[in-house]
Design a protein around this motif. Structure first.
Motif, PDB file in Angstrom:
ATOM      1  N   ALA A  59      22.608 -35.394  45.781  1.00 32.00           N
ATOM      2  CA  ALA A  59      22.888 -34.416  44.729  1.00 32.00           C
ATOM      3  C   ALA A  59      24.352 -34.498  44.334  1.00 32.00           C
ATOM      4  O   ALA A  59      25.232 -34.592  45.188  1.00 32.00           O
ATOM      5  CB  ALA A  59      22.549 -33.000  45.203  1.00 32.00           C
ATOM      6  N   ASP A  60      24.596 -34.439  43.038  1.00 30.60           N
ATOM      7  CA  ASP A  60      25.943 -34.509  42.479  1.00 30.60           C
ATOM      8  C   ASP A  60      26.153 -33.273  41.617  1.00 30.60           C
ATOM      9  O   ASP A  60      25.674 -33.198  40.479  1.00 30.60           O
ATOM     10  CB  ASP A  60      26.098 -35.788  41.649  1.00 30.60           C
ATOM     11  CG  ASP A  60      27.469 -35.933  40.992  1.00 30.60           C
ATOM     12  OD1 ASP A  60      28.299 -35.019  41.147  1.00 30.60           O
ATOM     13  OD2 ASP A  60      27.690 -36.956  40.326  1.00 30.60           O
ATOM     14  N   TRP A  78      24.344 -35.212  50.411  1.00 34.15           N
ATOM     15  CA  TRP A  78      23.116 -35.956  50.667  1.00 34.15           C
ATOM     16  C   TRP A  78      22.504 -35.489  51.976  1.00 34.15           C
ATOM     17  O   TRP A  78      23.196 -34.929  52.830  1.00 34.15           O
ATOM     18  CB  TRP A  78      23.373 -37.465  50.705  1.00 34.15           C
ATOM     19  CG  TRP A  78      24.101 -37.959  51.916  1.00 34.15           C
ATOM     20  CD1 TRP A  78      25.452 -37.950  52.116  1.00 34.15           C
ATOM     21  CD2 TRP A  78      23.519 -38.513  53.099  1.00 34.15           C
ATOM     22  NE1 TRP A  78      25.743 -38.474  53.352  1.00 34.15           N
ATOM     23  CE2 TRP A  78      24.586 -38.839  53.976  1.00 34.15           C
ATOM     24  CE3 TRP A  78      22.211 -38.783  53.494  1.00 34.15           C
ATOM     25  CZ2 TRP A  78      24.364 -39.400  55.228  1.00 34.15           C
ATOM     26  CZ3 TRP A  78      21.984 -39.353  54.733  1.00 34.15           C
ATOM     27  CH2 TRP A  78      23.054 -39.654  55.585  1.00 34.15           C
ATOM     28  N   THR A  79      21.210 -35.689  52.118  1.00 37.95           N
ATOM     29  CA  THR A  79      20.532 -35.267  53.335  1.00 37.95           C
ATOM     30  C   THR A  79      19.226 -36.024  53.488  1.00 37.95           C
ATOM     31  O   THR A  79      18.724 -36.628  52.532  1.00 37.95           O
ATOM     32  CB  THR A  79      20.263 -33.747  53.317  1.00 37.95           C
ATOM     33  OG1 THR A  79      19.851 -33.314  54.615  1.00 37.95           O
ATOM     34  CG2 THR A  79      19.163 -33.391  52.318  1.00 37.95           C
ATOM     35  N   MET A 125      21.219 -27.362  46.785  1.00 41.70           N
ATOM     36  CA  MET A 125      20.106 -28.304  46.634  1.00 41.70           C
ATOM     37  C   MET A 125      19.670 -28.835  47.995  1.00 41.70           C
ATOM     38  O   MET A 125      18.471 -28.949  48.274  1.00 41.70           O
ATOM     39  CB  MET A 125      20.555 -29.447  45.716  1.00 41.70           C
ATOM     40  CG  MET A 125      19.441 -30.388  45.331  1.00 41.70           C
ATOM     41  SD  MET A 125      18.164 -29.601  44.347  1.00 41.70           S
ATOM     42  CE  MET A 125      16.715 -30.118  45.274  1.00 41.70           C
ATOM     43  N   VAL A 126      20.618 -29.153  48.851  1.00 41.11           N
ATOM     44  CA  VAL A 126      20.292 -29.613  50.207  1.00 41.11           C
ATOM     45  C   VAL A 126      19.533 -28.534  50.969  1.00 41.11           C
ATOM     46  O   VAL A 126      18.516 -28.799  51.623  1.00 41.11           O
ATOM     47  CB  VAL A 126      21.582 -30.010  50.954  1.00 41.11           C
ATOM     48  CG1 VAL A 126      21.312 -30.192  52.455  1.00 41.11           C
ATOM     49  CG2 VAL A 126      22.158 -31.292  50.365  1.00 41.11           C
ATOM     50  N   THR A 173      12.786 -26.384  42.640  1.00 36.74           N
ATOM     51  CA  THR A 173      14.190 -26.020  42.893  1.00 36.74           C
ATOM     52  C   THR A 173      14.948 -25.698  41.603  1.00 36.74           C
ATOM     53  O   THR A 173      16.076 -25.207  41.672  1.00 36.74           O
ATOM     54  CB  THR A 173      14.931 -27.160  43.617  1.00 36.74           C
ATOM     55  OG1 THR A 173      15.032 -28.300  42.753  1.00 36.74           O
ATOM     56  CG2 THR A 173      14.205 -27.546  44.905  1.00 36.74           C
ATOM     57  N   HIS A 174      14.342 -25.975  40.446  1.00 33.09           N
ATOM     58  CA  HIS A 174      15.066 -25.830  39.180  1.00 33.09           C
ATOM     59  C   HIS A 174      15.526 -24.387  38.950  1.00 33.09           C
ATOM     60  O   HIS A 174      16.707 -24.150  38.632  1.00 33.09           O
ATOM     61  CB  HIS A 174      14.186 -26.292  38.021  1.00 33.09           C
ATOM     62  CG  HIS A 174      14.853 -26.253  36.685  1.00 33.09           C
ATOM     63  ND1 HIS A 174      16.085 -26.827  36.445  1.00 33.09           N
ATOM     64  CD2 HIS A 174      14.459 -25.688  35.507  1.00 33.09           C
ATOM     65  CE1 HIS A 174      16.424 -26.628  35.175  1.00 33.09           C
ATOM     66  NE2 HIS A 174      15.444 -25.942  34.591  1.00 33.09           N
ATOM     67  N   ASP A 175      14.643 -23.417  39.127  1.00 32.11           N
ATOM     68  CA  ASP A 175      15.023 -22.019  38.895  1.00 32.11           C
ATOM     69  C   ASP A 175      16.051 -21.521  39.906  1.00 32.11           C
ATOM     70  O   ASP A 175      17.051 -20.892  39.507  1.00 32.11           O
ATOM     71  CB  ASP A 175      13.784 -21.125  38.909  1.00 32.11           C
ATOM     72  CG  ASP A 175      13.005 -21.203  37.596  1.00 32.11           C
ATOM     73  OD1 ASP A 175      13.585 -21.668  36.590  1.00 32.11           O
ATOM     74  OD2 ASP A 175      11.819 -20.824  37.585  1.00 32.11           O
ATOM     75  N   PRO A 176      15.881 -21.767  41.228  1.00 34.42           N
ATOM     76  CA  PRO A 176      16.937 -21.340  42.162  1.00 34.42           C
ATOM     77  C   PRO A 176      18.299 -21.965  41.862  1.00 34.42           C
ATOM     78  O   PRO A 176      19.336 -21.341  42.103  1.00 34.42           O
ATOM     79  CB  PRO A 176      16.406 -21.793  43.531  1.00 34.42           C
ATOM     80  CG  PRO A 176      14.930 -21.880  43.368  1.00 34.42           C
ATOM     81  CD  PRO A 176      14.704 -22.285  41.953  1.00 34.42           C
ATOM     82  N   MET A 177      18.296 -23.181  41.314  1.00 38.32           N
ATOM     83  CA  MET A 177      19.558 -23.842  41.008  1.00 38.32           C
ATOM     84  C   MET A 177      20.257 -23.241  39.793  1.00 38.32           C
ATOM     85  O   MET A 177      21.425 -23.543  39.539  1.00 38.32           O
ATOM     86  CB  MET A 177      19.318 -25.334  40.783  1.00 38.32           C
ATOM     87  CG  MET A 177      19.036 -26.131  42.052  1.00 38.32           C
ATOM     88  SD  MET A 177      20.496 -26.301  43.113  1.00 38.32           S
ATOM     89  CE  MET A 177      21.481 -27.441  42.125  1.00 38.32           C
TER      90      MET A 177
END
Length: 341
Positions: free
Chosen positions: A178-179, A164-165, A194-195, A215-219
């Protein structure tokens, strides 16, 4: 952020183990011998109180982590409870001691908060600073948010797949939980990315849904993560929330308990078009976000006064009573902070 270390206190010997761990954290933060001595005293008093007044079988434990250059130490138990106000007064004791322990902890701590309920137990949240009490600057409260998060790694793991952040901007802040799928290093890699992506985002004023979509594509380079992102605006006061997966959120006060809506899916794997949901922030309400390592059907309306005790106590109470115990677990609590009139 590193997960909190948990030390059950079922036997007096475990107090020493917790103290040594706290001093190890302090060493990494550059605490001098005087500061280490203050921290050791705090941990010893908290741990000894758990052993003396709570005993085995009542979830007595100390949690600790390095947070913002300080060592955070929390005491949790499901014991008989206590009168916090009286126990903070020097000379008051229920166990035949000098009765200065809890008051001494408050004087030594950079931050101190406590809450107890008869028959329900006690949570005490402290932070130890490298600065001596007399040298700590007095900073008056300013508008913003008090935000506290607690994270435990899954049993047997050294890292947590949760993260978390908070990203603070001029007139609002972005709160992320984020989990990462599963647990262990691969889950931690997904949550940590994600952070990092949130803090690297060039436009922090974009809506939560827009930020998460970017952020979907980088993830995709990771196993993916369930994510909830909340934009907290104190001027309204309100919040805008977007998310995918099973990171839960609730706005809760003495009269309101509202679940925040997020979508199914996993960032970096598969997710539908994300949506923003706007919520008014009721008076005296707190925001709670947590991963699925915490049971979802918890309630606080049967614990009068807890929400006024501060975010650290609220987070510790939820973690203590509703930890599933087989996965990473994170609880983050945010409350509006008002300046002194």
């Amino acid at each position: 952020m590193q997960p909190h270390l948990r030390f059950p206190i079922e036997d007096v010997s475990q107090v020493g183990e917790a103290r040594r761990a706290a001093l190890h954290l302090a060493g990494g933060l550059g605490f001098d011998p005087e500061a280490c001595g203050r921290l050791a005293l705090m941990v010893t008093e908290l741990g000894t109180n758990l052993h003396r007044h709570v005993g085995p079988g009542r979830q007595a434990a100390l949690l600790m982590a390095a947070v913002d250059g300080q060592v955070e130490v929390l005491s949790l138990d499901q014991g008989p409870g206590m009168d916090v106000h009286r126990c903070l007064q020097d000379g008051y004791s229920t166990g035949g001691t000098a009765g200065t322990g809890l008051g001494a902890i408050r004087r030594l701590a950079a931050r101190f908060d406590a809450f107890s309920a008869p028959g329900r137990g006690t949570v005490i949240a402290t932070r130890a600073s490298a600065d001596a009490p007399e040298r700590r600057p007095v900073v008056p409260p300013t508008p913003g948010f008090d935000i506290v998060g607690l994270t435990l790694a899954a049993p047997g793991e050294q890292v947590s797949g949760d993260a978390w952040t908070v990203r603070t901007l001029e007139d609002h802040c972005l709160l992320l939980v984020a989990d990462g799928l599963g647990h262990g290093p691969d889950a931690a890699e997904a949550a940590d990315l994600m952070v990092s992506l949130l803090h690297r985002m060039p436009d922090g004023t974009a809506s939560p849904a827009s930020i998460l979509e970017r952020t979907h594509d980088p993830m995709r380079s990771t196993r993916g993560a369930a994510v909830t992102l909340a934009c907290l605006d104190l001027t309204t006061p309100s919040l805008v929330v977007s998310g995918a997966g099973n990171v839960s959120g609730r706005l809760i006060s003495g009269v309101v308990d509202r679940s925040l809506l997020v979508q199914h899916g996993t960032l970096g794997v598969q997710v539908r078009r994300l949506q923003d949901m706007r919520y008014e922030w009721p008076a005296h309400a707190v925001l709670v976000l947590h991963s699925d390592g915490i049971q979802s059907r918890w309630k606080l309306d049967d614990v009068p006064g807890l929400l006024q005790a501060g975010p650290a106590c609220v987070a510790a109470w939820i973690l203590r009573d509703h930890l599933r115990g087989r996965d990473d677990a994170t609880v983050v609590v945010a409350a509006p902070r008002r300046p002194v009139a």
